[in-house]
Design an enzyme around this catalytic site. Structure first.
Site: not given
Ligand code: 13P
Ligand code: G3H
Ligand code: ZN
Length: 335
Positions: A96, A118, A148, A192, A236, A238, A278, A280-281
């Site tokens: 990622d 990226d 991207e 994000h 981004g 979430s 995607n 993560d959050s």
């Molecule tokens: P979120 O912060 O919205 O979860 O996005 C995660 C993401 O884009 C990881 O590449």
């Molecule tokens: O897009 C970003 C992801 O949420 C990764 O976050 O670099 O804190 O692991 P991180």
């Molecule tokens: Zn991302």
């Protein structure tokens, strides 16, 4: 070539077939970030339960935190774990936000089946040159590449609502044909982190909750028109469930102005050319909420397995719900 570890030997797949099926079926593949065992277990449990293909994502920060070799072996373990749970779901291991050629190459050489490069902060020409360099290397090993175009904001960068940072539909044919990338991450208003918009960018309901501005679906449609059938990726994404925000604050946390992308918007995007979404959050929020609650309710507990069991269960619930009710990927593992 002697030291290359092929993802095919680990039981992983690249994203080509996954995306072709998602495009045809009108759903999106969930791409969940992980950096520890409980997150990985939860992703696999939820995706086996819902029979969903999945992209396991590793950021540069995750590699630094958990160690690249450990993460790769966890992905191999994920494949075996899915098999043991009774369903050989397709699993891709994806870098990622690959920051440069060297990190992308290191992942390609060490078992990743897909990488993102990226170049979104570079000039258009430099983004093309870097992306093409990664594509040329990756394709020798049948590793797929996400690029991207356009800039995603975090609110701290104050770009979330800046139209000029959206992906320019007039550039996408030139960019994808010059680079040969397999999928394209675009900017249409997602960002994000847990604060995707400032309170000023939102409208406020009577109960105080924030309603974010809609995504730029007109930009997405214009991109689809330029690149029919080409896999699009949303970062981004979430939804920042307010139930977790409230729980975290109830049990001592402080995360004001948390606002995400509404699920209806993601549902709509998943039915379009968006093939990968995607998240993560939301995983961070679900885990933190469950751990905080557990520790307040069980002050005598000090074995991490006690609170991580709750955290993992909450993650499974959340990922399964996204697969079933937001991304529509449930039931498509064996297409
Ligand atoms: P979120 O912060 O919205 O979860 O996005 C995660 C993401 O884009 C990881 O590449
Ligand atoms: O897009 C970003 C992801 O949420 C990764 O976050 O670099 O804190 O692991 P991180
Ligand atoms: Zn991302």
């Amino acid at each position: 070539m002697a030291n290359i570890i092929s993802y095919k030997d680990l039981g992983l797949v690249n994203t080509r077939d996954m995306f072709a099926k998602a495009m045809k079926g009108g759903y999106a593949i969930p791409a969940y970030n992980f950096n520890n065992m409980e997150q990985m277990q939860a992703i696999i449990m939820a995706c086996v339960e819902t029979k969903s293909p999945v992209v396991l994502q590793v950021s540069k920060g995750a590699r630094a935190y958990a160690n690249a070799n450990i993460l790769r072996n966890m992905a191999r373990g994920a494949v075996e774990y899915a098999h043991e749970l009774g369903c050989d779901i397709p699993i891709a291991l994806h870098l990622d936000h690959g920051p440069n050629f060297e990190v992308a190459k290191d992942c390609i050489d060490n078992g990743f089946s897909s990488v993102m490069i990226d170049g979104s902060s570079l000039s258009y020409e430099d983004n093309i040159a870097l992306t093409k360099k990664v594509v040329d290397y990756a394709h020798q090993f049948d590793v797929t590449v996400e690029a991207e175009l356009g800039v995603l904001g975090g609110v701290e960068e104050d770009v979330a609502a800046e139209e000029s940072k959206y992906t320019k539909p007039e550039e996408v044919i030139d960019f994808t044909s010059k680079t040969g990338c397999d999928s394209l991450a675009i900017s249409i208003g997602t960002s994000h982190g847990r604060c995707k918009f400032t309170p000023e960018q939102c409208t406020r309901r009577e109960d105080g909750t924030l309603v974010p501005p809609p995504l730029a679906f007109d930009v997405l449609e214009a991109i689809e028109k330029q690149l029919p059938g080409f896999p699009i990726v949303l970062h981004g994404s979430s939804s920042v469930p307010q139930i977790y925000v409230a729980e975290i604050e109830k049990y001592g946390g402080k995360i004001p102005n948390s606002v995400g992308i509404p699920e209806e918007q993601l549902r709509k995007a998943a039915k379009s050319a968006v093939c990968k979404i995607n998240v993560d959050s939301d995983g961070r929020l679900a885990m933190t909420a469950a751990i905080r609650k557990h520790l307040v309710e069980h002050p005598e507990d000090f074995d991490p397995r006690q609170y991580l069991t709750d955290a993992r269960a909450e993650l499974v619930k959340m990922y399964a719900d996204k697969n079933r009710n937001v991304f529509g990927s449930a039931g498509h593992a064996l297409d």
